[in-house]
Design an enzyme around this catalytic site. Structure first.
Site, PDB file in Angstrom:
ATOM      1  CB  SER A  37      20.089  -8.684  20.834  1.00  0.00           C
ATOM      2  OG  SER A  37      19.529  -9.476  19.806  1.00  0.00           O
TER       3      SER A  37
ATOM      4  CE1 TYR B 207      24.501  -7.675  17.494  1.00  0.00           C
ATOM      5  CE2 TYR B 207      22.761  -9.229  18.048  1.00  0.00           C
ATOM      6  CZ  TYR B 207      23.195  -7.931  17.899  1.00  0.00           C
ATOM      7  OH  TYR B 207      22.350  -6.891  18.168  1.00  0.00           O
TER       8      TYR B 207
END
Ligand code: UD1
Length: 313
Positions: free
Chosen positions: A123, A147
Protein backbone atom coordinates in the site's frame (compact mmCIF):
# COMPACT_ATOMS: atom_id res chain seq x y z
CA UNK A 1 -1.54 -21.64 -18.28
CA UNK A 2 -0.78 -21.70 -14.59
CA UNK A 3 -2.49 -22.55 -11.32
CA UNK A 4 -2.63 -19.46 -9.07
CA UNK A 5 -3.72 -19.36 -5.42
CA UNK A 6 -5.42 -16.11 -4.37
CA UNK A 7 -5.94 -15.26 -0.70
CA UNK A 8 -8.73 -12.77 -0.01
CA UNK A 9 -10.40 -14.06 -3.17
CA UNK A 10 -13.89 -12.81 -2.22
CA UNK A 11 -12.76 -9.28 -1.41
CA UNK A 12 -12.92 -6.14 -3.49
CA UNK A 13 -9.53 -6.43 -5.23
CA UNK A 14 -9.38 -10.22 -4.82
CA UNK A 15 -12.59 -10.99 -6.69
CA UNK A 16 -11.61 -8.79 -9.64
CA UNK A 17 -8.18 -10.45 -9.69
CA UNK A 18 -9.83 -13.89 -9.74
CA UNK A 19 -12.07 -12.84 -12.64
CA UNK A 20 -9.11 -11.55 -14.66
CA UNK A 21 -7.03 -14.69 -14.00
CA UNK A 22 -9.89 -16.94 -15.11
CA UNK A 23 -10.49 -14.81 -18.22
CA UNK A 24 -6.79 -15.22 -19.09
CA UNK A 25 -7.22 -19.01 -18.91
CA UNK A 26 -5.53 -19.73 -15.58
CA UNK A 27 -6.78 -22.14 -12.93
CA UNK A 28 -7.54 -20.33 -9.66
CA UNK A 29 -7.64 -21.64 -6.09
CA UNK A 30 -9.39 -19.03 -3.93
CA UNK A 31 -9.18 -18.63 -0.16
CA UNK A 32 -11.34 -16.35 1.98
CA UNK A 33 -12.65 -16.35 5.55
CA UNK A 34 -15.53 -14.01 4.59
CA UNK A 35 -14.68 -11.57 7.37
CA UNK A 36 -15.02 -8.71 4.91
CA UNK A 37 -15.16 -10.64 1.62
CA UNK A 38 -18.54 -11.50 0.12
CA UNK A 39 -19.59 -14.62 -1.74
CA UNK A 40 -21.63 -12.61 -4.25
CA UNK A 41 -18.41 -10.97 -5.46
CA UNK A 42 -17.51 -14.38 -6.87
CA UNK A 43 -20.84 -15.01 -8.59
CA UNK A 44 -19.21 -15.32 -12.03
CA UNK A 45 -16.08 -17.14 -10.86
CA UNK A 46 -18.05 -19.79 -8.97
CA UNK A 47 -19.56 -20.94 -12.27
CA UNK A 48 -16.10 -21.55 -13.79
CA UNK A 49 -14.80 -25.15 -13.62
CA UNK A 50 -11.24 -23.78 -13.27
CA UNK A 51 -12.13 -22.09 -9.95
CA UNK A 52 -12.27 -23.63 -6.48
CA UNK A 53 -13.02 -21.79 -3.25
CA UNK A 54 -11.78 -22.67 0.25
CA UNK A 55 -13.12 -21.02 3.40
CA UNK A 56 -10.55 -20.46 6.13
CA UNK A 57 -8.46 -17.78 7.82
CA UNK A 58 -4.95 -17.45 6.33
CA UNK A 59 -3.71 -16.34 9.77
CA UNK A 60 -4.72 -19.71 11.24
CA UNK A 61 -1.70 -21.99 11.72
CA UNK A 62 -1.24 -24.73 9.07
CA UNK A 63 -4.48 -24.11 7.14
CA UNK A 64 -2.77 -22.45 4.21
CA UNK A 65 0.18 -24.84 4.39
CA UNK A 66 -2.12 -27.82 3.89
CA UNK A 67 -3.83 -26.25 0.88
CA UNK A 68 -0.55 -25.20 -0.77
CA UNK A 69 0.86 -28.70 -0.19
CA UNK A 70 -2.16 -30.19 -1.94
CA UNK A 71 -2.59 -27.71 -4.80
CA UNK A 72 1.06 -26.84 -5.57
CA UNK A 73 0.27 -23.49 -7.23
CA UNK A 74 2.82 -21.76 -9.47
CA UNK A 75 2.15 -18.49 -7.65
CA UNK A 76 0.34 -17.09 -4.61
CA UNK A 77 -1.34 -13.69 -4.79
CA UNK A 78 -1.70 -12.68 -1.13
CA UNK A 79 -4.52 -10.15 -0.83
CA UNK A 80 -6.20 -11.33 2.40
CA UNK A 81 -5.83 -8.52 4.94
CA UNK A 82 -7.36 -6.17 7.41
CA UNK A 83 -7.89 -3.41 4.88
CA UNK A 84 -8.61 -0.34 6.94
CA UNK A 85 -6.17 2.15 8.41
CA UNK A 86 -8.77 3.20 11.01
CA UNK A 87 -9.47 -0.38 12.04
CA UNK A 88 -5.73 -1.02 12.45
CA UNK A 89 -5.56 1.94 14.84
CA UNK A 90 -8.57 0.64 16.79
CA UNK A 91 -7.28 -2.95 16.95
CA UNK A 92 -3.50 -3.18 16.44
CA UNK A 93 -3.37 -6.82 17.66
CA UNK A 94 -5.80 -7.90 14.98
CA UNK A 95 -3.84 -5.85 12.46
CA UNK A 96 -0.68 -7.74 13.46
CA UNK A 97 -2.35 -11.13 13.13
CA UNK A 98 -4.01 -10.48 9.78
CA UNK A 99 -1.40 -8.23 8.18
CA UNK A 100 1.92 -9.63 9.50
CA UNK A 101 1.41 -13.13 10.94
CA UNK A 102 -0.60 -14.23 7.91
CA UNK A 103 2.17 -12.97 5.60
CA UNK A 104 4.71 -15.10 7.48
CA UNK A 105 2.49 -18.14 6.91
CA UNK A 106 2.39 -17.31 3.18
CA UNK A 107 6.20 -17.03 3.08
CA UNK A 108 6.54 -20.33 4.94
CA UNK A 109 4.09 -22.13 2.68
CA UNK A 110 5.92 -20.82 -0.40
CA UNK A 111 9.25 -22.01 0.97
CA UNK A 112 8.04 -25.42 2.06
CA UNK A 113 6.22 -26.26 -1.13
CA UNK A 114 8.39 -24.67 -3.81
CA UNK A 115 6.00 -21.91 -4.92
CA UNK A 116 7.93 -19.92 -7.54
CA UNK A 117 6.32 -16.54 -7.02
CA UNK A 118 4.45 -14.51 -4.37
CA UNK A 119 2.56 -11.31 -5.19
CA UNK A 120 1.74 -9.15 -2.19
CA UNK A 121 -0.92 -6.45 -1.67
CA UNK A 122 1.14 -3.59 -0.28
CA UNK A 123 0.00 0.00 0.00
CA UNK A 124 0.96 3.63 -0.48
CA UNK A 125 0.41 3.79 3.32
CA UNK A 126 4.00 2.57 3.77
CA UNK A 127 5.24 6.01 2.70
CA UNK A 128 3.32 7.94 5.37
CA UNK A 129 2.77 11.65 4.95
CA UNK A 130 5.42 12.47 2.36
CA UNK A 131 4.93 15.76 0.52
CA UNK A 132 7.56 15.04 -2.12
CA UNK A 133 5.34 14.17 -5.11
CA UNK A 134 5.06 12.09 -7.17
CA UNK A 135 6.07 9.41 -4.68
CA UNK A 136 8.82 7.17 -6.02
CA UNK A 137 9.48 3.67 -4.71
CA UNK A 138 12.79 4.90 -3.29
CA UNK A 139 11.04 7.53 -1.11
CA UNK A 140 11.46 7.29 2.67
CA UNK A 141 9.15 4.72 4.25
CA UNK A 142 7.64 6.34 7.32
CA UNK A 143 4.27 4.73 7.99
CA UNK A 144 1.98 6.64 10.34
CA UNK A 145 -0.40 3.79 11.24
CA UNK A 146 -0.22 0.15 12.35
CA UNK A 147 -1.65 -0.69 8.92
CA UNK A 148 1.18 1.03 7.01
CA UNK A 149 3.75 -0.46 9.39
CA UNK A 150 2.38 -3.98 8.87
CA UNK A 151 2.42 -3.61 5.09
CA UNK A 152 6.05 -2.45 5.23
CA UNK A 153 7.02 -5.28 7.58
CA UNK A 154 5.30 -7.79 5.29
CA UNK A 155 7.19 -6.54 2.26
CA UNK A 156 10.46 -7.07 4.12
CA UNK A 157 9.42 -10.51 5.39
CA UNK A 158 8.50 -11.73 1.94
CA UNK A 159 11.46 -10.23 0.08
CA UNK A 160 13.90 -11.64 2.65
CA UNK A 161 12.38 -15.11 2.49
CA UNK A 162 12.24 -14.97 -1.30
CA UNK A 163 15.93 -14.17 -1.57
CA UNK A 164 16.93 -16.79 1.00
CA UNK A 165 14.81 -19.60 -0.41
CA UNK A 166 14.72 -18.77 -4.11
CA UNK A 167 11.21 -17.54 -4.91
CA UNK A 168 10.28 -14.29 -6.62
CA UNK A 169 8.36 -11.68 -4.59
CA UNK A 170 6.48 -8.77 -6.16
CA UNK A 171 5.10 -6.13 -3.79
CA UNK A 172 2.28 -4.10 -5.28
CA UNK A 173 1.92 -0.70 -3.60
CA UNK A 174 -1.67 0.22 -4.38
CA UNK A 175 -2.78 3.84 -4.31
CA UNK A 176 -6.51 4.79 -3.95
CA UNK A 177 -8.36 1.90 -5.60
CA UNK A 178 -12.02 2.35 -6.60
CA UNK A 179 -14.65 0.48 -8.56
CA UNK A 180 -17.47 -2.05 -8.39
CA UNK A 181 -17.72 -4.29 -5.25
CA UNK A 182 -16.06 -1.84 -2.85
CA UNK A 183 -18.50 -2.01 0.03
CA UNK A 184 -20.15 1.41 0.45
CA UNK A 185 -21.69 0.30 3.75
CA UNK A 186 -18.32 -0.22 5.40
CA UNK A 187 -17.34 2.66 7.70
CA UNK A 188 -13.81 2.30 6.33
CA UNK A 189 -14.55 2.49 2.64
CA UNK A 190 -13.03 4.92 0.13
CA UNK A 191 -14.53 8.25 -0.80
CA UNK A 192 -15.64 7.18 -4.27
CA UNK A 193 -17.82 4.32 -3.04
CA UNK A 194 -19.37 6.64 -0.44
CA UNK A 195 -20.07 9.26 -3.11
CA UNK A 196 -21.44 6.66 -5.55
CA UNK A 197 -24.03 5.49 -3.04
CA UNK A 198 -25.10 8.98 -2.04
CA UNK A 199 -25.50 10.14 -5.64
CA UNK A 200 -27.46 6.96 -6.42
CA UNK A 201 -29.77 7.63 -3.46
CA UNK A 202 -30.20 11.28 -4.47
CA UNK A 203 -28.49 12.59 -1.33
CA UNK A 204 -25.86 15.33 -1.11
CA UNK A 205 -22.27 14.16 -0.62
CA UNK A 206 -20.13 15.72 2.09
CA UNK A 207 -16.73 17.07 1.11
CA UNK A 208 -14.34 17.41 4.04
CA UNK A 209 -12.35 20.58 3.37
CA UNK A 210 -12.50 22.66 0.20
CA UNK A 211 -12.47 19.73 -2.24
CA UNK A 212 -9.08 20.72 -3.62
CA UNK A 213 -7.38 17.68 -2.07
CA UNK A 214 -6.17 15.20 -4.68
CA UNK A 215 -5.58 11.46 -4.84
CA UNK A 216 -4.18 9.03 -7.39
CA UNK A 217 -7.42 7.10 -7.97
CA UNK A 218 -6.90 3.82 -9.83
CA UNK A 219 -9.68 1.63 -11.23
CA UNK A 220 -9.87 -1.85 -9.69
CA UNK A 221 -9.87 -3.48 -13.11
CA UNK A 222 -6.42 -1.99 -13.78
CA UNK A 223 -5.23 -3.17 -10.36
CA UNK A 224 -6.49 -6.68 -11.16
CA UNK A 225 -4.53 -6.62 -14.41
CA UNK A 226 -1.40 -5.49 -12.56
CA UNK A 227 -1.84 -8.49 -10.23
CA UNK A 228 -2.16 -10.90 -13.15
CA UNK A 229 1.01 -9.45 -14.72
CA UNK A 230 2.94 -9.68 -11.45
CA UNK A 231 1.90 -13.32 -10.99
CA UNK A 232 2.39 -14.54 -14.55
CA UNK A 233 4.73 -12.26 -16.55
CA UNK A 234 7.74 -14.43 -17.39
CA UNK A 235 11.16 -13.71 -15.92
CA UNK A 236 10.26 -11.00 -13.42
CA UNK A 237 12.92 -9.94 -10.94
CA UNK A 238 11.88 -9.52 -7.29
CA UNK A 239 10.90 -6.01 -6.22
CA UNK A 240 8.24 -3.48 -5.35
CA UNK A 241 6.30 -1.11 -7.58
CA UNK A 242 3.65 1.54 -7.13
CA UNK A 243 0.35 0.50 -8.67
CA UNK A 244 -1.01 3.90 -9.56
CA UNK A 245 -1.98 6.02 -12.53
CA UNK A 246 0.42 8.94 -12.07
CA UNK A 247 -2.59 11.27 -12.43
CA UNK A 248 -4.02 13.45 -9.64
CA UNK A 249 -7.77 14.05 -9.37
CA UNK A 250 -9.41 16.41 -6.89
CA UNK A 251 -12.60 15.68 -4.96
CA UNK A 252 -14.31 18.58 -6.74
CA UNK A 253 -13.50 16.89 -10.06
CA UNK A 254 -14.91 13.60 -8.75
CA UNK A 255 -18.11 15.34 -7.63
CA UNK A 256 -18.42 17.09 -11.01
CA UNK A 257 -18.16 13.78 -12.89
CA UNK A 258 -20.82 12.20 -10.64
CA UNK A 259 -23.06 15.23 -11.14
CA UNK A 260 -22.92 14.66 -14.90
CA UNK A 261 -23.63 10.95 -14.52
CA UNK A 262 -26.52 11.59 -12.11
CA UNK A 263 -28.19 14.79 -13.33
CA UNK A 264 -30.37 16.54 -10.80
CA UNK A 265 -28.36 15.39 -7.77
CA UNK A 266 -28.05 17.91 -4.93
CA UNK A 267 -24.84 19.96 -4.72
CA UNK A 268 -22.07 18.75 -2.38
CA UNK A 269 -22.05 20.04 1.19
CA UNK A 270 -18.72 21.33 2.51
CA UNK A 271 -17.65 20.31 6.03
CA UNK A 272 -14.47 20.89 8.07
CA UNK A 273 -11.38 18.99 6.99
CA UNK A 274 -10.96 15.50 8.48
CA UNK A 275 -8.24 15.53 11.17
CA UNK A 276 -5.08 13.80 9.98
CA UNK A 277 -6.06 13.99 6.32
CA UNK A 278 -3.29 14.48 3.80
CA UNK A 279 -3.77 17.13 1.12
CA UNK A 280 -2.24 15.43 -1.92
CA UNK A 281 -1.19 11.90 -2.81
CA UNK A 282 0.27 10.94 -6.19
CA UNK A 283 2.34 7.95 -7.26
CA UNK A 284 5.20 7.71 -9.75
CA UNK A 285 4.35 4.99 -12.24
CA UNK A 286 7.67 4.40 -14.04
CA UNK A 287 8.78 1.30 -12.12
CA UNK A 288 5.57 -0.65 -12.78
CA UNK A 289 5.77 0.35 -16.44
CA UNK A 290 9.40 -0.77 -16.77
CA UNK A 291 9.27 -3.94 -14.65
CA UNK A 292 5.73 -5.26 -15.15
CA UNK A 293 4.87 -3.60 -18.47
CA UNK A 294 1.92 -2.09 -16.58
CA UNK A 295 0.07 1.12 -17.28
CA UNK A 296 -3.36 2.08 -15.95
CA UNK A 297 -5.37 3.11 -19.00
CA UNK A 298 -8.77 3.61 -17.31
CA UNK A 299 -9.51 7.30 -16.72
CA UNK A 300 -11.34 8.28 -13.55
CA UNK A 301 -14.27 9.43 -15.71
CA UNK A 302 -14.52 6.02 -17.43
CA UNK A 303 -14.08 4.18 -14.13
CA UNK A 304 -16.85 6.22 -12.50
CA UNK A 305 -19.15 5.67 -15.49
CA UNK A 306 -18.61 1.91 -15.16
CA UNK A 307 -19.25 2.07 -11.42
CA UNK A 308 -22.50 3.96 -11.89
CA UNK A 309 -23.60 1.61 -14.71
CA UNK A 310 -22.99 -1.54 -12.63
CA UNK A 311 -24.40 -0.32 -9.32
CA UNK A 312 -27.92 -1.07 -8.21
CA UNK A 313 -30.22 1.79 -8.99
C1 UD1 B 1 -6.63 6.69 3.25
C2 UD1 B 1 -7.40 5.73 4.13
C3 UD1 B 1 -7.60 6.33 5.49
C4 UD1 B 1 -6.26 6.76 6.09
C5 UD1 B 1 -5.52 7.69 5.14
C6 UD1 B 1 -4.10 7.92 5.63
C7 UD1 B 1 -8.94 4.40 2.83
C8 UD1 B 1 -10.33 4.22 2.35
N1 UD1 B 1 -8.71 5.49 3.57
O1 UD1 B 1 -7.39 7.83 3.16
O2 UD1 B 1 -8.17 5.32 6.31
O3 UD1 B 1 -6.47 7.45 7.30
O4 UD1 B 1 -5.39 7.04 3.84
O5 UD1 B 1 -3.46 8.85 4.83
O6 UD1 B 1 -8.06 3.61 2.57
N2 UD1 B 1 -13.71 12.46 1.92
C9 UD1 B 1 -14.76 13.37 1.80
N3 UD1 B 1 -16.02 12.92 2.02
C10 UD1 B 1 -16.31 11.63 2.36
C11 UD1 B 1 -15.23 10.72 2.50
C12 UD1 B 1 -13.94 11.17 2.26
O7 UD1 B 1 -14.54 14.54 1.50
O8 UD1 B 1 -17.49 11.30 2.54
C13 UD1 B 1 -12.34 12.94 1.63
C14 UD1 B 1 -11.34 12.67 2.72
O9 UD1 B 1 -11.41 13.64 3.71
C15 UD1 B 1 -10.04 12.69 1.91
C16 UD1 B 1 -10.45 12.16 0.54
O10 UD1 B 1 -11.86 12.26 0.49
O11 UD1 B 1 -9.56 14.00 1.79
C17 UD1 B 1 -10.08 10.73 0.29
O12 UD1 B 1 -10.50 9.94 1.40
P1 UD1 B 1 -10.33 8.34 1.47
O13 UD1 B 1 -11.05 7.71 0.34
O14 UD1 B 1 -10.66 7.91 2.84
O15 UD1 B 1 -8.78 8.11 1.15
P2 UD1 B 1 -7.48 8.70 1.88
O16 UD1 B 1 -7.66 10.08 2.38
O17 UD1 B 1 -6.35 8.50 0.93
Amino acid sequence: MAKILVTGAAGFIGSHTVDHLLAAGHAVVGVDNFRTGRRENLAVALRAPAFSLHEFDVAQLDALDRLVAKERPAAIIHLAALVSVQESIADPELNFRLNVQATQFVAEAARRHGVARVVFASSAAIYGDTTDLPIRETAAKMPISPYGAAKLASEALLLGHGTAYGFTVRCQRYFNVFGPRQDPASPYTGVISIFERRYREGQAVTIFGDGGQTRDFIAVRDVARANVLAATHPGLAPGAANICTGRATSLLEIAAIFAQLRPGAPAPVLAPMRPGDIRHSLGARAVAAAELGFTAPTSVADGLAELVATSRT
